[in-house]
Design a protein around this motif. Structure first.
Motif, PDB file in Angstrom:
ATOM      1  N   VAL A  28       0.869  -1.310  -0.171  1.00  0.00           N
ATOM      2  CA  VAL A  28       0.012  -0.068  -0.164  1.00  0.00           C
ATOM      3  C   VAL A  28       0.882   1.155  -0.097  1.00  0.00           C
ATOM      4  O   VAL A  28       0.632   1.986  -0.720  1.00  0.00           O
ATOM      5  CB  VAL A  28      -0.910   0.132   1.204  1.00  0.00           C
ATOM      6  N   ALA A  29       1.928   1.367   0.981  1.00  0.00           N
ATOM      7  CA  ALA A  29       2.737   2.500   0.957  1.00  0.00           C
ATOM      8  C   ALA A  29       3.312   2.750  -0.434  1.00  0.00           C
ATOM      9  O   ALA A  29       3.743   3.838  -0.903  1.00  0.00           O
ATOM     10  CB  ALA A  29       3.951   2.437   1.852  1.00  0.00           C
ATOM     11  N   LEU A  30       3.808   1.749  -1.127  1.00  0.00           N
ATOM     12  CA  LEU A  30       4.687   1.712  -2.332  1.00  0.00           C
ATOM     13  C   LEU A  30       3.651   2.265  -3.488  1.00  0.00           C
ATOM     14  O   LEU A  30       4.000   3.037  -4.371  1.00  0.00           O
ATOM     15  CB  LEU A  30       5.188   0.365  -2.891  1.00  0.00           C
ATOM     16  N   LEU A  31       2.469   1.716  -3.548  1.00  0.00           N
ATOM     17  CA  LEU A  31       1.411   2.165  -4.410  1.00  0.00           C
ATOM     18  C   LEU A  31       1.010   3.788  -4.304  1.00  0.00           C
ATOM     19  O   LEU A  31       0.990   4.438  -5.187  1.00  0.00           O
ATOM     20  CB  LEU A  31       0.103   1.342  -4.326  1.00  0.00           C
ATOM     21  N   VAL A  32       0.957   3.940  -2.786  1.00  0.00           N
ATOM     22  CA  VAL A  32       0.444   5.385  -2.794  1.00  0.00           C
ATOM     23  C   VAL A  32       1.681   6.456  -3.225  1.00  0.00           C
ATOM     24  O   VAL A  32       1.483   7.304  -3.646  1.00  0.00           O
ATOM     25  CB  VAL A  32       0.179   5.710  -1.244  1.00  0.00           C
ATOM     26  N   GLY A  33       3.035   5.868  -3.040  1.00  0.00           N
ATOM     27  CA  GLY A  33       4.199   6.562  -3.309  1.00  0.00           C
ATOM     28  C   GLY A  33       4.167   6.665  -4.902  1.00  0.00           C
ATOM     29  O   GLY A  33       4.505   7.863  -5.247  1.00  0.00           O
ATOM     30  N   VAL A  34       3.990   5.696  -5.485  1.00  0.00           N
ATOM     31  CA  VAL A  34       4.096   5.761  -7.066  1.00  0.00           C
ATOM     32  C   VAL A  34       2.734   6.719  -7.502  1.00  0.00           C
ATOM     33  O   VAL A  34       3.190   7.465  -8.622  1.00  0.00           O
ATOM     34  CB  VAL A  34       3.775   4.177  -7.901  1.00  0.00           C
ATOM     35  N   PHE A  35       1.738   6.584  -6.969  1.00  0.00           N
ATOM     36  CA  PHE A  35       0.561   7.462  -7.283  1.00  0.00           C
ATOM     37  C   PHE A  35       1.043   9.026  -6.969  1.00  0.00           C
ATOM     38  O   PHE A  35       0.917   9.818  -7.847  1.00  0.00           O
ATOM     39  CB  PHE A  35      -0.753   7.235  -6.677  1.00  0.00           C
TER      40      PHE A  35
END
Length: 198
Positions: A28-35
């Motif tokens: 989740v943290a990675l996906l939020v960062g990519v977004f």
């Protein structure tokens, strides 16, 4: 009869639950960062709640989140009997309620952070370097959303080892306070307390 008791007894504790929880949080943290990196920042679809800017609104709401996080820790210590006093009967309900409010406000602030500012690193659009505090705060913000996912897994699971919930809660509290310190507390120290309409 023993077989029925074994099937209906307390759930077996499993290390798979914390592993799944921490993995979900990291994803989740990675996906939020990519977004946050690929999204083009905009103030469309945001609110200031009557403050002059989205950042001023975030300072006020983030301060409230920080206070609620401290209340959460005190409540948890009371529930676990670590304050040296007997926990009142309403403490569990109050702890859950303040937790839900803190969670809702955290998602609200995170949305406004990512939507209006994105995840900045390197240089701003005008070529000026992004300060280290801004980069650290952005990474911490993504980590907070991941830690929220981990905490939700910890709270909802009956099969998690006893240490998982306090560790997940402690991780979330630490990351959340670091995010508040690198944003709201820094802003208040540098520019003062925001006023509505200011």
């Amino acid at each position: 009869m023993a077989e029925i008791a074994a099937r209906t007894g307390p759930p077996t504790k499993s290390m798979a639950v914390p592993l799944a929880g921490f993995t979900a949080g990291a994803v989740v943290a990675l996906l939020v960062g990519v977004f946050g990196k690929i999204h083009e920042p905009t103030t469309s679809g945001t609110t200031t709640l009557g403050y002059g800017t989205v950042i001023e609104m975030k300072v006020v709401v983030s301060t409230a989140i920080g206070v609620l996080a401290v209340v959460q820790v005190i409540g948890a210590l009371g529930i676990y009997g670590k304050l040296g006093i007997r926990a009142p009967s309403w403490l569990g309900t109050a702890h859950r309620t303040t937790g839900i409010i803190a969670l809702g406000l955290s998602v609200f602030v995170s949305y406004h952070c990512l939507w209006t500012l994105g995840l900045e690193s390197g240089k701003f659009h005008d070529g000026t370097p992004v300060p280290a505090r801004v980069v650290v705060h952005g990474v911490l913000g993504c980590a907070v959303i991941g830690a929220i996912a981990t905490k939700v897994v910890a709270v909802r699971s009956r099969r998690a080892p006893g240490w998982f919930l306090p560790v997940a809660g402690g991780l979330l509290f630490t990351l959340l306070m670091a995010a508040v310190l690198t944003s709201a507390v820094w802003y208040i120290g540098a520019k003062g307390w925001p006023t509505p309409g200011g």
